[in-house]
Design a protein around this motif. Structure first.
Motif, PDB file in Angstrom:
ATOM      1  N   THR A 138       0.814  -1.218   0.000  1.00  0.00           N
ATOM      2  CA  THR A 138       0.000   0.000   0.000  1.00  0.00           C
ATOM      3  C   THR A 138       0.847   1.268   0.000  1.00  0.00           C
ATOM      4  OG1 THR A 138      -0.147  -0.089   2.425  1.00  0.00           O
ATOM      5  CG2 THR A 138      -1.920  -1.138   1.163  1.00  0.00           C
ATOM      6  N   GLU A 139       1.849   1.323   0.860  1.00  0.00           N
ATOM      7  CA  GLU A 139       2.673   2.525   0.975  1.00  0.00           C
ATOM      8  C   GLU A 139       3.896   2.473   0.057  1.00  0.00           C
ATOM      9  OE1 GLU A 139       1.696   5.134   2.658  1.00  0.00           O
ATOM     10  OE2 GLU A 139      -0.085   4.056   3.359  1.00  0.00           O
ATOM     11  N   GLY A 140       4.457   1.271  -0.088  1.00  0.00           N
ATOM     12  CA  GLY A 140       5.633   1.132  -0.935  1.00  0.00           C
ATOM     13  C   GLY A 140       5.300   0.988  -2.406  1.00  0.00           C
ATOM     14  N   LYS A 141       4.011   0.736  -2.695  1.00  0.00           N
ATOM     15  CA  LYS A 141       3.555   0.584  -4.078  1.00  0.00           C
ATOM     16  C   LYS A 141       4.316  -0.535  -4.802  1.00  0.00           C
ATOM     17  CE  LYS A 141       1.016   4.250  -3.385  1.00  0.00           C
ATOM     18  NZ  LYS A 141      -0.434   4.114  -3.116  1.00  0.00           N
ATOM     19  N   LEU A 142       4.608  -1.611  -4.079  1.00  0.00           N
ATOM     20  CA  LEU A 142       5.322  -2.730  -4.677  1.00  0.00           C
ATOM     21  C   LEU A 142       4.337  -3.768  -5.195  1.00  0.00           C
ATOM     22  CD1 LEU A 142       8.266  -3.352  -2.173  1.00  0.00           C
ATOM     23  CD2 LEU A 142       8.240  -1.931  -4.223  1.00  0.00           C
ATOM     24  N   ALA A 143       4.731  -4.428  -6.270  1.00  0.00           N
ATOM     25  CA  ALA A 143       3.909  -5.502  -6.823  1.00  0.00           C
ATOM     26  C   ALA A 143       4.002  -6.725  -5.922  1.00  0.00           C
ATOM     27  CB  ALA A 143       4.391  -5.845  -8.231  1.00  0.00           C
ATOM     28  N   GLU A 144       3.034  -7.615  -6.059  1.00  0.00           N
ATOM     29  CA  GLU A 144       2.988  -8.808  -5.225  1.00  0.00           C
ATOM     30  C   GLU A 144       4.264  -9.633  -5.367  1.00  0.00           C
ATOM     31  OE1 GLU A 144       2.134 -11.721  -2.638  1.00  0.00           O
ATOM     32  OE2 GLU A 144       1.048  -9.832  -2.877  1.00  0.00           O
ATOM     33  N   GLU A 145       4.763  -9.753  -6.585  1.00  0.00           N
ATOM     34  CA  GLU A 145       5.975 -10.555  -6.786  1.00  0.00           C
ATOM     35  C   GLU A 145       7.191  -9.891  -6.133  1.00  0.00           C
ATOM     36  OE1 GLU A 145       7.349  -8.927 -11.193  1.00  0.00           O
ATOM     37  OE2 GLU A 145       6.346 -10.861 -11.000  1.00  0.00           O
ATOM     38  N   GLN A 146       7.207  -8.576  -6.078  1.00  0.00           N
ATOM     39  CA  GLN A 146       8.306  -7.879  -5.404  1.00  0.00           C
ATOM     40  C   GLN A 146       8.226  -8.087  -3.894  1.00  0.00           C
ATOM     41  OE1 GLN A 146       7.490  -3.958  -7.085  1.00  0.00           O
ATOM     42  NE2 GLN A 146       9.424  -4.024  -8.218  1.00  0.00           N
ATOM     43  N   VAL A 147       7.006  -8.027  -3.362  1.00  0.00           N
ATOM     44  CA  VAL A 147       6.815  -8.264  -1.930  1.00  0.00           C
ATOM     45  C   VAL A 147       7.229  -9.688  -1.575  1.00  0.00           C
ATOM     46  CG1 VAL A 147       5.124  -8.405  -0.063  1.00  0.00           C
ATOM     47  CG2 VAL A 147       4.984  -6.545  -1.740  1.00  0.00           C
ATOM     48  N   GLN A 148       6.857 -10.643  -2.424  1.00  0.00           N
ATOM     49  CA  GLN A 148       7.226 -12.034  -2.171  1.00  0.00           C
ATOM     50  C   GLN A 148       8.740 -12.210  -2.227  1.00  0.00           C
ATOM     51  OE1 GLN A 148       5.130 -14.519  -1.186  1.00  0.00           O
ATOM     52  NE2 GLN A 148       7.075 -15.578  -0.807  1.00  0.00           N
ATOM     53  N   PHE A 149       9.367 -11.492  -3.135  1.00  0.00           N
ATOM     54  CA  PHE A 149      10.824 -11.546  -3.236  1.00  0.00           C
ATOM     55  C   PHE A 149      11.468 -11.057  -1.941  1.00  0.00           C
ATOM     56  CE2 PHE A 149      14.812  -9.321  -4.402  1.00  0.00           C
ATOM     57  CZ  PHE A 149      15.548 -10.419  -4.830  1.00  0.00           C
ATOM     58  N   ILE A 150      10.958  -9.959  -1.403  1.00  0.00           N
ATOM     59  CA  ILE A 150      11.481  -9.418  -0.143  1.00  0.00           C
ATOM     60  C   ILE A 150      11.228 -10.394   1.003  1.00  0.00           C
ATOM     61  CG2 ILE A 150      11.169  -7.573   1.563  1.00  0.00           C
ATOM     62  CD1 ILE A 150      10.596  -5.698  -0.810  1.00  0.00           C
ATOM     63  N   THR A 151      10.059 -11.020   0.987  1.00  0.00           N
ATOM     64  CA  THR A 151       9.734 -12.011   2.016  1.00  0.00           C
ATOM     65  C   THR A 151      10.711 -13.178   1.978  1.00  0.00           C
ATOM     66  OG1 THR A 151       7.378 -11.432   1.898  1.00  0.00           O
ATOM     67  CG2 THR A 151       7.942 -13.556   2.878  1.00  0.00           C
ATOM     68  N   ASN A 152      11.031 -13.632   0.777  1.00  0.00           N
ATOM     69  CA  ASN A 152      11.977 -14.745   0.633  1.00  0.00           C
ATOM     70  C   ASN A 152      13.370 -14.352   1.119  1.00  0.00           C
ATOM     71  OD1 ASN A 152       9.905 -16.228  -0.489  1.00  0.00           O
ATOM     72  ND2 ASN A 152      10.522 -15.840  -2.602  1.00  0.00           N
ATOM     73  N   ILE A 153      13.772 -13.128   0.788  1.00  0.00           N
ATOM     74  CA  ILE A 153      15.077 -12.647   1.251  1.00  0.00           C
ATOM     75  C   ILE A 153      15.108 -12.582   2.777  1.00  0.00           C
ATOM     76  CG2 ILE A 153      16.565 -10.611   1.390  1.00  0.00           C
ATOM     77  CD1 ILE A 153      16.061 -10.051  -1.477  1.00  0.00           C
ATOM     78  N   ALA A 154      14.009 -12.102   3.359  1.00  0.00           N
ATOM     79  CA  ALA A 154      13.942 -11.993   4.816  1.00  0.00           C
ATOM     80  C   ALA A 154      14.107 -13.363   5.473  1.00  0.00           C
ATOM     81  CB  ALA A 154      12.619 -11.361   5.235  1.00  0.00           C
ATOM     82  N   ALA A 155      13.479 -14.377   4.888  1.00  0.00           N
ATOM     83  CA  ALA A 155      13.596 -15.731   5.438  1.00  0.00           C
ATOM     84  C   ALA A 155      15.041 -16.221   5.354  1.00  0.00           C
ATOM     85  CB  ALA A 155      12.671 -16.681   4.682  1.00  0.00           C
ATOM     86  N   ARG A 156      15.698 -15.915   4.230  1.00  0.00           N
ATOM     87  CA  ARG A 156      17.097 -16.336   4.076  1.00  0.00           C
ATOM     88  C   ARG A 156      17.998 -15.609   5.075  1.00  0.00           C
ATOM     89  NH1 ARG A 156      21.202 -14.129   1.685  1.00  0.00           N
ATOM     90  NH2 ARG A 156      19.973 -12.611   0.513  1.00  0.00           N
ATOM     91  N   LEU A 157      17.755 -14.306   5.242  1.00  0.00           N
ATOM     92  CA  LEU A 157      18.553 -13.541   6.198  1.00  0.00           C
ATOM     93  C   LEU A 157      18.297 -14.001   7.632  1.00  0.00           C
ATOM     94  CD1 LEU A 157      18.320  -9.922   4.734  1.00  0.00           C
ATOM     95  CD2 LEU A 157      20.242 -11.510   4.633  1.00  0.00           C
ATOM     96  N   ALA A 158      17.060 -14.414   7.910  1.00  0.00           N
ATOM     97  CA  ALA A 158      16.746 -14.928   9.243  1.00  0.00           C
ATOM     98  C   ALA A 158      17.563 -16.187   9.528  1.00  0.00           C
ATOM     99  CB  ALA A 158      15.255 -15.226   9.357  1.00  0.00           C
ATOM    100  N   ARG A 159      17.708 -17.031   8.507  1.00  0.00           N
ATOM    101  CA  ARG A 159      18.539 -18.230   8.680  1.00  0.00           C
ATOM    102  C   ARG A 159      19.996 -17.844   8.886  1.00  0.00           C
ATOM    103  NH1 ARG A 159      15.034 -20.056   4.541  1.00  0.00           N
ATOM    104  NH2 ARG A 159      16.585 -19.576   2.934  1.00  0.00           N
ATOM    105  N   GLU A 160      20.423 -16.803   8.174  1.00  0.00           N
ATOM    106  CA  GLU A 160      21.801 -16.327   8.346  1.00  0.00           C
ATOM    107  C   GLU A 160      22.022 -15.818   9.766  1.00  0.00           C
ATOM    108  OE1 GLU A 160      24.523 -12.584   6.839  1.00  0.00           O
ATOM    109  OE2 GLU A 160      23.248 -13.583   5.357  1.00  0.00           O
ATOM    110  N   VAL A 161      21.032 -15.098  10.289  1.00  0.00           N
ATOM    111  CA  VAL A 161      21.131 -14.596  11.664  1.00  0.00           C
ATOM    112  C   VAL A 161      21.268 -15.760  12.635  1.00  0.00           C
ATOM    113  CG1 VAL A 161      19.876 -13.437  13.521  1.00  0.00           C
ATOM    114  CG2 VAL A 161      19.910 -12.443  11.228  1.00  0.00           C
ATOM    115  N   ASN A 162      20.445 -16.794  12.429  1.00  0.00           N
ATOM    116  CA  ASN A 162      20.509 -17.968  13.301  1.00  0.00           C
ATOM    117  C   ASN A 162      21.891 -18.607  13.253  1.00  0.00           C
ATOM    118  OD1 ASN A 162      17.847 -17.609  13.961  1.00  0.00           O
ATOM    119  ND2 ASN A 162      17.074 -19.181  12.572  1.00  0.00           N
ATOM    120  N   THR A 163      22.385 -18.787  12.032  1.00  0.00           N
ATOM    121  CA  THR A 163      23.696 -19.419  11.865  1.00  0.00           C
ATOM    122  C   THR A 163      24.789 -18.586  12.510  1.00  0.00           C
ATOM    123  OG1 THR A 163      23.000 -20.441   9.779  1.00  0.00           O
ATOM    124  CG2 THR A 163      25.364 -20.265  10.179  1.00  0.00           C
TER     125      THR A 163
END
Length: 260
Positions: A138-163
């Motif tokens: 809504t505020e970032g005006k990002l497409a659904e596929e862009q939001v999903q891309f960011i979500t996937n990156i966040a999950a990968r970074l979360a694993r990196e944080v854990n490691t």
């Protein structure tokens, strides 16, 4: 001044100004801008730039400084969250490649960081908060596929944080184990010195006073340098060193009391 020299002077000035901004703290940058304004005033006075051009250049430099400062702050926040600088650089590049630029990119990185900060422990299964996903749309005006891309990156970074967190914990435990072993070896060595002096007194090779005098010399010329070297190598903490000295003083007091 001819045009060639004029262009060289301006390029040199711009390079110098940018280097000041890139290398300084927020307070230092403010001081740098005072110097930059003075230099620009001189360039305008020499007729190399118009006053309007100088204002445009100064405005551009201020924008660059603000952007640099914001990026540095963002980098620090990611590092505090356990994300390596190289990962942040790759994230920045990946967002650009997906068409997420400027304010959209900055917003995405801030919300991604906030999502990572909602993860309380390594045992938690990461899930990108729904409210943040909606905000990106809504505020970032990002497409659904862009939001999903960011979500996937966040999950990968979360694993990196854990490691990274687990590896840091392992390194900390290993370091503590090594430091404990070093402390034990030093204490044993000190006890052996004490034993040698006691045996020397018992065999009358040294008097009591001579033994105490030698002990003072040993503390200053052997024990203290050894402890300092161990702390310098980080194989012993300052707290451990202080604990050893406390034990030495307590042992000295005990021995003196026994011989009174």
């Amino acid at each position: 001044m001819n045009r060639r020299n004029q262009h060289w002077t301006l390029r040199a000035f711009i390079a110098l100004a940018v280097s000041f901004i890139a290398s300084g703290t927020q307070s230092a940058i403010a001081q740098d801008f005072d110097l930059i304004e003075q230099r620009l005033g001189g360039i305008v006075a020499d007729g190399e730039l118009s006053l309007e051009q100088a204002h445009v250049m100064l405005h551009a430099l201020r924008q660059h400084a603000e952007q640099h400062h914001e990026q540095a702050e963002m980098q620090e926040l990611f590092e505090r969250a356990g994300i390596a600088e190289s990962s942040v650089v790759r994230l920045h590049r990946a967002l650009e490649e997906r068409g997420i630029h400027g304010q959209q990119r900055d917003l995405s990185m801030r919300l991604l960081l906030r999502a990572l900060q909602t993860k309380n422990s390594s045992a938690d299964e990461f899930e990108f908060p729904t409210k943040l996903r909606q905000y990106l749309q809504t505020e970032g005006k990002l497409a659904e596929e862009q939001v999903q891309f960011i979500t996937n990156i966040a999950a990968r970074l979360a694993r990196e944080v854990n490691t990274n967190r687990e590896q840091k914990q392992q390194r900390s435990e290993q370091t503590q184990t090594r430091q404990k072993q070093v402390e034990e070896r030093i204490v044993q060595w000190i006890e052996s010195l004490e034993t040698e002096l006691r045996e020397a007194v018992e065999s009358e090779r040294l008097t009591e006073d001579e033994a105490w005098e030698k002990w003072d010399w040993i503390k200053e010329n052997q024990i203290e340098p050894k402890l300092d070297a161990a702390m310098e190598e980080r194989s012993l903490t300052e707290e451990q060193s202080e604990h050893i000295w406390v034990e030495i003083k307590e042992r000295e007091a005990e021995l003196r009391e026994q011989h009174e």
